[in-house]
Each structure stands twice: as structure tokens, then as C-alpha cells.
Design a protein around this motif. Sequence first.
Motif, PDB file in Angstrom:
ATOM      1  N   THR A   1       0.835  -1.208   0.000  1.00 30.44           N
ATOM      2  CA  THR A   1       0.000   0.000   0.000  1.00 30.44           C
ATOM      3  C   THR A   1       0.865   1.251   0.000  1.00 30.44           C
ATOM      4  N   PHE A   2       1.938   1.227   0.790  1.00 25.16           N
ATOM      5  CA  PHE A   2       2.873   2.353   0.839  1.00 25.16           C
ATOM      6  C   PHE A   2       3.532   2.577  -0.525  1.00 25.16           C
ATOM      7  N   LEU A   3       3.961   1.487  -1.186  1.00 29.80           N
ATOM      8  CA  LEU A   3       4.557   1.613  -2.515  1.00 29.80           C
ATOM      9  C   LEU A   3       3.546   2.177  -3.509  1.00 29.80           C
ATOM     10  N   GLY A   4       2.285   1.760  -3.372  1.00 29.73           N
ATOM     11  CA  GLY A   4       1.237   2.303  -4.225  1.00 29.73           C
ATOM     12  C   GLY A   4       1.053   3.793  -4.020  1.00 29.73           C
ATOM     13  N   LEU A   5       1.111   4.231  -2.766  1.00 32.88           N
ATOM     14  CA  LEU A   5       0.987   5.659  -2.464  1.00 32.88           C
ATOM     15  C   LEU A   5       2.107   6.445  -3.138  1.00 32.88           C
ATOM     16  N   LEU A   6       3.342   5.917  -3.075  1.00 33.31           N
ATOM     17  CA  LEU A   6       4.482   6.602  -3.690  1.00 33.31           C
ATOM     18  C   LEU A   6       4.334   6.674  -5.205  1.00 33.31           C
ATOM     19  N   ILE A   7       4.007   5.536  -5.826  1.00 24.82           N
ATOM     20  CA  ILE A   7       3.880   5.514  -7.281  1.00 24.82           C
ATOM     21  C   ILE A   7       2.681   6.339  -7.727  1.00 24.82           C
TER      22      ILE A   7
ATOM     23  N   ASN B   1      -5.922   6.461  -4.984  1.00 24.59           N
ATOM     24  CA  ASN B   1      -6.367   5.363  -5.838  1.00 24.59           C
ATOM     25  C   ASN B   1      -5.259   4.341  -6.051  1.00 24.59           C
ATOM     26  N   ALA B   2      -4.021   4.826  -6.201  1.00 23.46           N
ATOM     27  CA  ALA B   2      -2.890   3.915  -6.382  1.00 23.46           C
ATOM     28  C   ALA B   2      -2.652   3.094  -5.120  1.00 23.46           C
ATOM     29  N   ALA B   3      -2.755   3.744  -3.953  1.00 22.60           N
ATOM     30  CA  ALA B   3      -2.606   3.022  -2.687  1.00 22.60           C
ATOM     31  C   ALA B   3      -3.709   1.986  -2.534  1.00 22.60           C
ATOM     32  N   SER B   4      -4.942   2.359  -2.912  1.00 22.82           N
ATOM     33  CA  SER B   4      -6.058   1.412  -2.861  1.00 22.82           C
ATOM     34  C   SER B   4      -5.821   0.235  -3.793  1.00 22.82           C
ATOM     35  N   TYR B   5      -5.292   0.518  -4.984  1.00 21.18           N
ATOM     36  CA  TYR B   5      -4.993  -0.530  -5.961  1.00 21.18           C
ATOM     37  C   TYR B   5      -4.006  -1.539  -5.374  1.00 21.18           C
TER      38      TYR B   5
END
Length: 229
Positions: free
Chosen positions: A55-61, A155-159
Amino acid sequence: MSNNEIAFFIGLFGSVHCIGMCGPLAFAVPVSQNRWWYVVADKLLYNTGRVITYTFLGLLIGFVGKQLWLYNLQQGVSLISGMLIITAGFSRLFKLQITGLKFTPHLLKPVNRLLQYALQHRAGHLVIGLLNGFLPCGFVYLALVGAVNTSSPANAASYMFWFGVGTFPLMLAATISSGFVGPVVRRRVNRAMPYLMVCLGFWFILRGLNLDIPYLSPAKQSSSVGVCR
């Protein structure tokens, strides 16, 4: 099918591969006690740690993806992502070596050192899971490509959260039962994964083409960024 559903199924099918790659690390972490509820609690913490990191990596990306959306580049990114995923799928189907990725061992050194330190000092399953999420994995990269195509960091973190949730059931069951998924099942699923990657890549391309097909290739939304009224 929504982005989060796509992410969940990538995680679900990819988790069979993850058992072979990440499972030994989970098995190596000693449980606090041999009673079954302690074993379940420890493995829950380990897998929760992985999901938190994803989730953290999704937040960054997602911050990268947000800039792409602001500059109206998401269509090109979706097309490029699709072509890269298809290329990766075909490389696995035909056993082609695209790149040696010689820099990967250097990137792994800091994470490996932290993992060794955590294991030696019994840092616990949650910490091991958090660190494990940073280890390079083809399916995590595949999920991150999908996450960068979302419109915001949330949305990226959710993904990536739903990708992690998809990996959760099988990884939890495998780590509790010491790997009940046998090598034959893993080989069969791994053989099927390149076909899934190719299908996913074509979906990204279709989405980038904006053919006004509901869910599959929605029409491009007009952007009001930079427009003065």
C-alpha cells in the motif's frame, strides 16, 4: 471489472508464485509459541506487513501517476504499460532473456541486510513482512504498473492494497500449513501466468486507445487543468 478487482486477481493468481519465492522467508521466522493460535497470529502479522508495504509503494507511485494525469499523459502511459506487460509475458512464454538486470543484486543488499538483522534479533513477523514487501518481485512490479495508471495517490494506494489482499489468503494458508500448495500446482499456475500477463497487457492497450467501450476501453475524459474560466 474495476481497477481494484483487477489488482485483487493479480494478487490472487500471483500468490502461487509468491509461495515459492517468499514462502521460505516466512517459514524461517520462528513463531512465538507452538500453540495454533500463536502460529495463526504470527502469520497474520507477517502477511499484514506485506500488505502495508504494498500500500505504501502504491501511495508513492501514485504521486507519479497523478502528475501523468495532470499533464494528460495517462493514455500514452497505459499504451506503453500494456506493451511492456505483453513483452514480459511473451518473454516468459518463449523463455527469452530481455535484460540481465545486473543492478538488481546491488538494490537487494540494503533490504537483505535489514532482513538478516531482523531475523537475528527476532524483530517479529510484522517487521519481516514489512521488509519482505520491498523485495523485488515480478508480480509486484506488474501491480505497480497498474497502480501508476490510476488518477491519484489514494487510488494507487487502494490498488496496491487490494493487490496485497489478493495475495493474503493463499500466502496465509501456505505459511500456516508449511506450504500445502505442491510444486506441481505451482508449475501449472506459473505456466498460465504469461497468458494472464498478455491478456492484461492488451487490456491496458485497449484502455489507452479510448474506444468508448464501457469498462474495457472507456472514452477519454476531458481535462479542465489549466483552463481559465
